[in-house]
Design a protein around this motif. Structure first.
Motif, PDB file in Angstrom:
ATOM      1  N   ASP B  36     106.624 -18.302 -70.322  1.00 43.51           N
ATOM      2  CA  ASP B  36     108.381 -18.231 -70.484  1.00 43.51           C
ATOM      3  C   ASP B  36     108.683 -16.512 -69.826  1.00 43.51           C
ATOM      4  OD1 ASP B  36     110.092 -18.321 -73.489  1.00 43.51           O
ATOM      5  OD2 ASP B  36     110.957 -17.352 -71.308  1.00 43.51           O
ATOM      6  N   PHE B  39     110.360 -14.206 -72.133  1.00 50.51           N
ATOM      7  CA  PHE B  39     109.660 -13.526 -73.368  1.00 50.51           C
ATOM      8  C   PHE B  39     108.971 -12.110 -73.082  1.00 50.51           C
ATOM      9  CE2 PHE B  39     105.673 -13.590 -75.641  1.00 50.51           C
ATOM     10  CZ  PHE B  39     105.887 -13.830 -76.571  1.00 50.51           C
ATOM     11  N   MET B  69     104.424 -18.205 -77.684  1.00 52.83           N
ATOM     12  CA  MET B  69     105.512 -18.003 -78.026  1.00 52.83           C
ATOM     13  C   MET B  69     106.060 -18.670 -78.857  1.00 52.83           C
ATOM     14  SD  MET B  69     109.155 -18.040 -77.142  1.00 52.83           S
ATOM     15  CE  MET B  69     108.973 -18.507 -75.567  1.00 52.83           C
ATOM     16  N   ARG B  71     110.155 -20.839 -80.379  1.00 52.10           N
ATOM     17  CA  ARG B  71     111.789 -19.443 -80.858  1.00 52.10           C
ATOM     18  C   ARG B  71     111.750 -20.256 -81.971  1.00 52.10           C
ATOM     19  NH1 ARG B  71     115.208 -17.139 -76.422  1.00 52.10           N
ATOM     20  NH2 ARG B  71     113.047 -16.917 -75.065  1.00 52.10           N
ATOM     21  N   LYS B  78     112.419 -15.355 -81.743  1.00 54.22           N
ATOM     22  CA  LYS B  78     111.465 -14.893 -81.360  1.00 54.22           C
ATOM     23  C   LYS B  78     110.430 -14.861 -82.146  1.00 54.22           C
ATOM     24  CE  LYS B  78     113.141 -14.253 -76.830  1.00 54.22           C
ATOM     25  NZ  LYS B  78     113.370 -13.130 -75.643  1.00 54.22           N
ATOM     26  N   ILE B 113     111.691  -9.727 -82.307  1.00 54.02           N
ATOM     27  CA  ILE B 113     109.954 -10.675 -82.514  1.00 54.02           C
ATOM     28  C   ILE B 113     109.513 -10.636 -83.675  1.00 54.02           C
ATOM     29  CG2 ILE B 113     108.308 -11.171 -81.531  1.00 54.02           C
ATOM     30  CD1 ILE B 113     110.467 -10.305 -79.094  1.00 54.02           C
TER      31      ILE B 113
END
Lengths: 135, 122
Positions: B36, B39, B69, B71, B78, B113
């Motif tokens: 990702d 990200f 990671m 979401r 995130k 995040i």
């Protein structure tokens, strides 16, 4: 209330029973993912009810899930902060269950169910402690 | 610092990172995390991640750490989840992970995040 907490938990428990003998047209992992998602929502609503009864106000913007767990993360006692961190962790499992369908699910269902029991146990302690302090 | 090249790895090419032999064997970077690029570009907090990984490794020295990671499906926020892969997922291991989460909690993280700690059965 159109649906009660008891009904949510009954459905989750019935799904767990189904997981031991899944219908032929459903894979065990499909059922496991469903159980994980339903488990999260049982715990979310259980926690929300307790939080609301103790002064929590649902924010008008942002994620209601993040906000609820942040409410507990910001409690004074570590044992109650853990409710928030565990809840967030369980929410990630729920995301894995419904959105990350390409990752191996492994034992996440059992991990999520075990975590949910810890959260609810601690929520009950929280609720009882608040009630006793009020008296 | 866990790995002198970790900062480069988390901001560099996902394929390169995946194949890098210098990653410690206790660190398992999920494919989703490393592929990702959005990200990785947004995260940009390698020191924070390194500190989190070091603390998690110290708390669970016998376990591999699975990093991925994710979401929040409702808000899009995130989270970087760090999970100790344990053979026995017990109440004690879950309590330990929560202690770790409390020690790393930053309520005012500006970029939205979150770091999430937990345990997962191998």
């Amino acid at each position: 209330m159109a649906v009660s907490l008891d009904e949510l938990f009954d459905l989750r428990d019935n799904l767990i029973a189904l997981a031991s003998q899944p219908p032929l047209d459903h894979s065990p992992e499909t059922i496991d993912r469903l159980i994980t998602a339903r488990t999260y929502y049982c715990v979310y609503h259980y926690g929300l009810d307790i939080a609301l009864a103790n002064g929590y106000v649902v924010p008008s913007g942002g994620s209601v899930h993040q906000a609820l767990w942040a409410y507990f993360k910001n409690r004074q006692l570590p044992k109650y902060k853990k409710i928030g961190h565990w809840g967030h962790d369980l929410h990630v499992f729920r995301g894995n269950a419904d959105y990350d369908i390409h990752i191996p699910f492994g034992a996440i269902r059992k991990d999520a169910v075990a975590l949910s029991a810890d959260i609810m146990d601690r929520l009950n302690q929280f609720d009882a402690d608040i009630a006793s302090n009020k008296q | 610092m866990i790995n002198p090249r970790f900062a480069e790895l988390v901001t560099g090419s996902p394929k390169h990172a995946k194949q890098d032999p210098h990653l410690p064997d206790w660190l398992l970077l999920d494919e989703g995390t490393m592929s990702d690029e959005e990200f990785l570009k947004d995260f940009g907090q390698t020191l924070r991640v390194e500190t989190a990984l070091a603390k998690a490794h110290a708390a669970f020295p016998e376990s591999r750490l699975r990093v991925r990671m994710s979401r929040d499906p409702d808000s899009g926020l995130k989270a970087l989840s760090i999970r100790a892969m344990v053979s026995q997922n017990t109440k004690e291991t879950r309590e330990l992970a929560a202690d770790l989460a409390i020690s790393m909690y930053e309520p005012d993280v500006q970029n939205g995040i979150a770091l999430v700690f937990g345990v997962e059965t191998i």
